[in-house]
Design an enzyme around this catalytic site. Structure first.
Site, mmCIF file in Angstrom:
data_model
loop_
_atom_site.group_PDB
_atom_site.id
_atom_site.type_symbol
_atom_site.label_atom_id
_atom_site.label_comp_id
_atom_site.label_asym_id
_atom_site.label_seq_id
_atom_site.Cartn_x
_atom_site.Cartn_y
_atom_site.Cartn_z
ATOM 1 N N GLY A 118 0.798 -1.220 0.000
ATOM 2 C CA GLY A 118 0.000 0.000 0.000
ATOM 3 C C GLY A 118 0.828 1.266 0.000
ATOM 4 N N GLY A 119 2.061 1.164 -0.527
ATOM 5 C CA GLY A 119 2.904 2.349 -0.666
ATOM 6 C C GLY A 119 2.719 2.988 -2.026
ATOM 7 N N ASP A 131 -0.272 -4.732 5.111
ATOM 8 C CA ASP A 131 -0.314 -4.874 6.568
ATOM 9 C C ASP A 131 -0.404 -3.525 7.268
ATOM 10 O OD1 ASP A 131 2.240 -4.143 5.803
ATOM 11 O OD2 ASP A 131 3.270 -5.394 7.266
ATOM 12 N N THR A 178 6.507 8.664 1.863
ATOM 13 C CA THR A 178 7.877 8.338 2.280
ATOM 14 C C THR A 178 8.850 9.511 2.201
ATOM 15 O OG1 THR A 178 7.457 6.084 1.522
ATOM 16 C CG2 THR A 178 9.745 6.665 1.961
ATOM 17 N N PRO A 179 8.818 10.356 1.144
ATOM 18 C CA PRO A 179 9.790 11.461 1.089
ATOM 19 C C PRO A 179 9.695 12.444 2.252
ATOM 20 C CG PRO A 179 8.836 11.088 -1.078
ATOM 21 C CD PRO A 179 8.046 10.255 -0.115
ATOM 22 N N CYS A 215 19.462 3.374 -1.071
ATOM 23 C CA CYS A 215 18.725 4.623 -0.870
ATOM 24 C C CYS A 215 19.572 5.571 -0.025
ATOM 25 C CB CYS A 215 17.393 4.314 -0.186
ATOM 26 S SG CYS A 215 16.299 5.726 -0.044
ATOM 27 N N ILE A 269 13.059 12.820 -10.826
ATOM 28 C CA ILE A 269 13.239 14.125 -10.196
ATOM 29 C C ILE A 269 13.406 13.861 -8.703
ATOM 30 C CG2 ILE A 269 12.163 16.322 -9.602
ATOM 31 C CD1 ILE A 269 10.604 16.138 -12.236
ATOM 32 N N CYS A 270 14.513 14.287 -8.137
ATOM 33 C CA CYS A 270 14.763 14.133 -6.700
ATOM 34 C C CYS A 270 14.988 15.512 -6.102
ATOM 35 C CB CYS A 270 15.990 13.258 -6.451
ATOM 36 S SG CYS A 270 15.838 11.598 -7.112
ATOM 37 N N LYS A 287 9.339 21.238 -3.009
ATOM 38 C CA LYS A 287 9.156 19.929 -2.375
ATOM 39 C C LYS A 287 7.933 19.926 -1.468
ATOM 40 C CE LYS A 287 11.264 16.064 -0.125
ATOM 41 N NZ LYS A 287 12.448 15.207 -0.136
#
Length: 430
Positions: A10-11, A35, A42-43, A156, A346-347, A382
């Protein structure tokens, strides 16, 4: 009878795949198993760790959301996959049959340095970030040396850099930065490598940032142990060294979770239990199984003295999800067209008062375009993107057409490409 697609996870990968499938095929039966009862952005986990965000600001409950888009939600852990019987078994023993399976579980975290799990912190999950937030309060009350970085095998790296620079900013704001020596230790061959051989001028940019902020760095080493008061690392000559530490945050390495391993060696890479996929993110043996996100087995782009992996960023994962959704729908409709994700990225790395903007097209070299910029505008960008992405999740559309058009106009990016030959390593060009 409608075909049934089961999505595990579910991400970003799981939600993006489920939404893309629903928008491409309204009558498709879709079940999402996770779960976790929520989607977490997450970012923003580094921001959660810093106390700059509340959990409810960056999460969306899934149980009331997914049925709105005719997606069944099962809030259970997926225990095992039987690829021959086309079934997934959940923790309660429920067997779910599928016509197509998308594995988007995210990774199992591997705290590979001795004492890492007990003595260090992490920002890879919301729960870890909240625990890190508590540890930071102790640091603020009783300042001392900080060591941040990445152990061998990490793929990561970005959040470690982001966290170090954000912490510098927070310590400065609190007037205690002069009491906190900061050191960054990484398995990368040099700063700004990021597991992809660097992005444009990233090496110089990160070195300058650290030098300006008085953050010492040690690259191309293997962290062996993390103790309550020090970090022990080994250099390429086999010599061990110690760095004193009162607070540490080290990124763990990733491997596939047990549910992927349960599917056997034709689905799970024997080396790391990640999902084996081809260019189109389809399993070469079981053609009705696909992988999306961090759990996919993308080979390293180059051999480094200390092992590093390839990152799978949010934009890359969205592109995987789009390609997989198109491939499943085309297969159902007997359309021979197959798609591969472009894997461009793109980060945006937030540094507190400003941010770095990195664009690589594609991430895996050779690249057509690279952009590296820095400024306060990137910090605000961001923040805006965080709110925009959560809006997309709440509204059931991760890939609105206007977004695709904007990326095409300004960055000349197409998220997916028609692929005549899917049988190649993921990330290789069709």
């Amino acid at each position: 009878m409608a075909k049934h697609v089961v999505v595990i996870g579910g991400g970003v990968g799981g939600i993006a795949t489920a939404y893309n499938l629903r928008n491409l095929m309204p009558d498709l039966k879709i079940t999402l198993i996770s779960d976790r009862p929520y989607f977490g952005f997450t970012p923003a986990f580094p921001h959660l760790a810093m106390g700059w965000r509340k959990f409810e600001d960056i999460s969306v409950p899934l149980a009331p959301l997914l049925p709105k888009f005719n997606i069944e939600f099962i809030n259970e852990k997926a225990e095992s996959i039987d690829p021959d019987a086309n079934t997934v078994t959940t923790q309660s023993g429920k067997k779910i049959e599928y016509d197509y399976l998308v594995i988007a579980t995210g990774p199992k975290l591997v705290f590979g340095a001795e004492g890492q799990e007990e003595n260090s912190t992490s920002i890879c999950t919301a729960e870890h970030a909240l625990e890190t937030q508590k540890k930071l309060q102790e640091l603020y009350a009783n300042p001392g040396p900080v060591v941040i970085g990445a152990i061998p095998g990490v793929s990561c790296f970005g959040p470690a850099y982001e966290f170090a620079l954000m912490l510098h900013y927070e310590l400065k704001k609190r007037g205690i930065r002069y009491k906190v020596p900061m050191t960054f230790i990484t398995s990368e061959p040099y700063l700004g490598h990021f597991g992809v051989g660097g992005i444009g001028a990233s090496k110089r940019l990160v070195e300058d940032l650290f030098a300006e902020r008085n953050i010492d760095w040690i690259a191309n080493v293997a962290v062996k142990a993390i103790e309550p008061d020090k970090v022990i690392y080994e250099d390429l000559n086999g010599n061990t060294h110690e760095v004193p530490a009162k607070f540490t945050m080290f990124m763990p390495s990733f491997q596939g979770p047990e549910v992927v391993a349960s599917a056997g060696d034709k689905v799970a890479n024997p080396a790391n239990k990640m999902v084996i996929v081809n260019r189109c993110f389809q399993n070469p043996t079981y053609k009705n199984i696909f992988g999306v996100g961090v759990v996919t087995a993308i080979p390293p782009i180059e051999k480094t003295p200390i092992p590093t992996g390839v990152p799978k960023t949010g934009m890359m994962i969205e592109q995987m999800a789009m390609a997989v959704a198109h491939n499943i729908v085309n297969d159902i409709r007997n359309n021979p067209d197959k798609y591969a994700p472009r894997l461009s990225a793109i980060c945006i790395a937030d540094f507190g008062e400003d941010a770095g903007f990195f664009f690589a097209d594609p991430v895996i070299p050779p690249r057509e375009r690279v952009i590296t910029k820095m400024g306060k505008w990137a910090h605000y960008f961001k923040t805006a993107f965080e709110k925009y992405f959560l809006w997309k999740v709440r509204n059931g559309n991760i890939a609105p057409s206007f977004e695709e058009k904007v990326l095409e106009i300004f960055l000349k990016v197409h998220p997916i490409e028609l692929c005549k030959d899917c049988e190649g390593a993921p990330g290789s060009r069709c």
